[in-house]
Design an enzyme around this catalytic site. Structure first.
Site, PDB file in Angstrom:
ATOM      1  N   LYS A 177       0.821  -1.205   0.000  1.00 46.17           N
ATOM      2  CA  LYS A 177       0.000   0.000   0.000  1.00 46.17           C
ATOM      3  C   LYS A 177       0.857   1.258   0.000  1.00 46.17           C
ATOM      4  CE  LYS A 177      -2.573  -2.438   3.355  1.00 46.17           C
ATOM      5  NZ  LYS A 177      -3.106  -2.463   4.718  1.00 46.17           N
ATOM      6  N   ASP A 188       7.656   2.567  -2.464  1.00 43.72           N
ATOM      7  CA  ASP A 188       7.843   3.648  -1.493  1.00 43.72           C
ATOM      8  C   ASP A 188       9.278   3.732  -0.985  1.00 43.72           C
ATOM      9  OD1 ASP A 188       7.620   1.240  -0.107  1.00 43.72           O
ATOM     10  OD2 ASP A 188       6.142   1.939   1.340  1.00 43.72           O
ATOM     11  N   ASP A 233      14.635  -0.989   1.372  1.00 51.69           N
ATOM     12  CA  ASP A 233      15.329  -1.130   2.649  1.00 51.69           C
ATOM     13  C   ASP A 233      16.344  -2.271   2.484  1.00 51.69           C
ATOM     14  OD1 ASP A 233      15.771  -0.697   5.381  1.00 51.69           O
ATOM     15  OD2 ASP A 233      14.187  -2.054   5.999  1.00 51.69           O
ATOM     16  N   LYS A 284      17.260   3.349   1.374  1.00 54.46           N
ATOM     17  CA  LYS A 284      18.088   3.214   2.588  1.00 54.46           C
ATOM     18  C   LYS A 284      19.206   2.235   2.252  1.00 54.46           C
ATOM     19  CE  LYS A 284      14.742   3.190   6.373  1.00 54.46           C
ATOM     20  NZ  LYS A 284      14.140   2.272   7.371  1.00 54.46           N
TER      21      LYS A 284
HETATM   22  P1  IMP Z   1      12.656  -4.365   1.951  1.00 54.13           P
HETATM   23  O1  IMP Z   1      12.196  -5.673   1.379  1.00 54.13           O
HETATM   24  O2  IMP Z   1      13.428  -4.553   3.225  1.00 54.13           O
HETATM   25  O3  IMP Z   1      13.383  -3.501   0.978  1.00 54.13           O
HETATM   26  O4  IMP Z   1      11.354  -3.698   2.455  1.00 54.13           O
HETATM   27  C1  IMP Z   1      10.704  -2.677   1.875  1.00 54.13           C
HETATM   28  C2  IMP Z   1       9.388  -2.502   2.578  1.00 54.13           C
HETATM   29  O5  IMP Z   1       9.560  -2.422   4.014  1.00 54.13           O
HETATM   30  C3  IMP Z   1       8.765  -1.207   2.172  1.00 54.13           C
HETATM   31  O6  IMP Z   1       7.907  -1.384   1.064  1.00 54.13           O
HETATM   32  C4  IMP Z   1       8.034  -0.780   3.426  1.00 54.13           C
HETATM   33  O7  IMP Z   1       6.739  -1.331   3.436  1.00 54.13           O
HETATM   34  C5  IMP Z   1       8.822  -1.374   4.563  1.00 54.13           C
HETATM   35  N1  IMP Z   1       9.743  -0.389   5.181  1.00 54.13           N
HETATM   36  C6  IMP Z   1      11.089  -0.399   5.138  1.00 54.13           C
HETATM   37  N2  IMP Z   1      11.616   0.640   5.797  1.00 54.13           N
HETATM   38  C7  IMP Z   1      10.563   1.350   6.271  1.00 54.13           C
HETATM   39  C8  IMP Z   1      10.463   2.581   7.038  1.00 54.13           C
HETATM   40  O8  IMP Z   1      11.437   3.248   7.418  1.00 54.13           O
HETATM   41  N3  IMP Z   1       9.195   2.981   7.328  1.00 54.13           N
HETATM   42  C9  IMP Z   1       8.086   2.304   6.933  1.00 54.13           C
HETATM   43  N4  IMP Z   1       8.140   1.167   6.199  1.00 54.13           N
HETATM   44  C10 IMP Z   1       9.377   0.697   5.881  1.00 54.13           C
HETATM   45 MG    MG Z   2       5.640  -1.217   0.997  1.00 56.38          MG
END
Ligand code: IMP
Ligand code: MG
Length: 179
Positions: A41, A98, A101, A129
Site C-alpha cells: 500500500k 515507497d 530497505d 536506505k
Molecule cells: P525491503 O524488502 O526490506 O526492501 O522492504 C521494503 C518494505 O519495508 C517497504 O515497502 C516498506 O513497506 C517497509 N519499510 C522499510 N523501511 C521502512 C520505514 O522506514 N518505514 C516504513 N516502512 C518501511
Molecule cells: Mg511497501
C-alpha cells in the site's frame, strides 16, 4: 505533526522532487508505451503524484505483496496478495515503490516480473536506505537517499498508521511505547 520527532522531508520538498522524477521519466520513455506498476500500500500517494508528472500516454496497475516474516527473511520470498491485471510481455515496465530497505521485496518482485518477459523493467523508488541492503539491487530512479531510520508518512506506515501524513518524518519514541 505532533507524532513526529523530526520532519525529514516536507510536502513541498517531496512535491518538487516528484516533479523532477516525472520530468526525467518523461524524457527517458519518449516514444515508448509505458506501464507503471505501483506496489501497495505504501507507494499509493507517491504513484498518484508521480503519474501526473509523467507527460506521456501510460497505463498503470497495482500489485500487493505480503511482507516476509522472520522465517522467510533469508530467502526473501514474499507472497503476491494481489497481482496486476494486465500482461506485461513486450512492454516497458516501471515499478514504483515507497522505499527500498533490505531490497528483499523488490528483488523478489523484479524476478517475478522479469519472468513475464517485459521489453524493459526499471525501478522508481521514493526513498532508498542503501545502508540496510541485503541483496544487490539499485533503483534507476530514486527520490531521496535517507539514513537508517524508520520513517512514516506519505504512504509509509507504522502499524498501518501515519500513511496519510503529507510529510515524511521520524516518529517520537513514545508512539512505539504506546502500541
Ligand atoms: P525491503 O524488502 O526490506 O526492501 O522492504 C521494503 C518494505 O519495508 C517497504 O515497502 C516498506 O513497506 C517497509 N519499510 C522499510 N523501511 C521502512 C520505514 O522506514 N518505514 C516504513 N516502512 C518501511
Ligand atoms: Mg511497501
Amino acid at each position: 505533526m505532533e507524532a513526529l520527532e523530526e520532519t525529514l522531508l516536507s510536502s513541498a520538498t517531496i512535491a518538487a522532487r516528484v516533479k523532477e522524477l516525472g520530468a526525467e521519466i518523461t524524457r527517458d520513455y519518449q516514444g515508448k508505451d509505458l506501464i507503471v506498476i505501483g506496489i501497495l500500500k505504501g507507494a499509493l500517494p507517491f504513484m498518484a503524484d508521480l503519474i501526473r508528472e509523467i507527460k506521456l500516454p501510460l497505463k498503470y496497475d497495482l500489485m500487493a505483496v505480503s511482507s516476509y516474516g522472520v522465517s522467510t527473511k533469508t530467502s526473501g520470498a514474499v507472497q503476491i496478495l494481489k497481482d496486476i491485471e494486465m500482461g506485461v510481455e513486450g512492454e516497458h515496465v516501471l515499478v514504483v515503490e515507497d522505499i527500498i530497505d533490505t531490497g528483499l521485496t523488490l528483488n523478489y518482485l523484479v524476478g517475478n516480473l522479469l519472468s513475464r518477459k517485459p521489453a524493459s523493467l526499471k525501478i522508481c523508488t521514493l526513498l532508498d536506505k542503501p545502508s540496510r541492503r541485503e541483496v544487490d539491487i539499485t533503483p534507476e530512479y530514486n527520490g531521496f537517499t535517507i539514513p537508517d531510520r524508520f520513517v512514516v508518512g506519505y504512504g509509509l506506515d507504522y502499524a498501518e498508521r501515519f500513511r496519510n501524513l503529507p510529510m515524511i518524518g521520524v516518529l517520537k519514541p513514545e508512539v512505539y511505547e504506546k502500541s
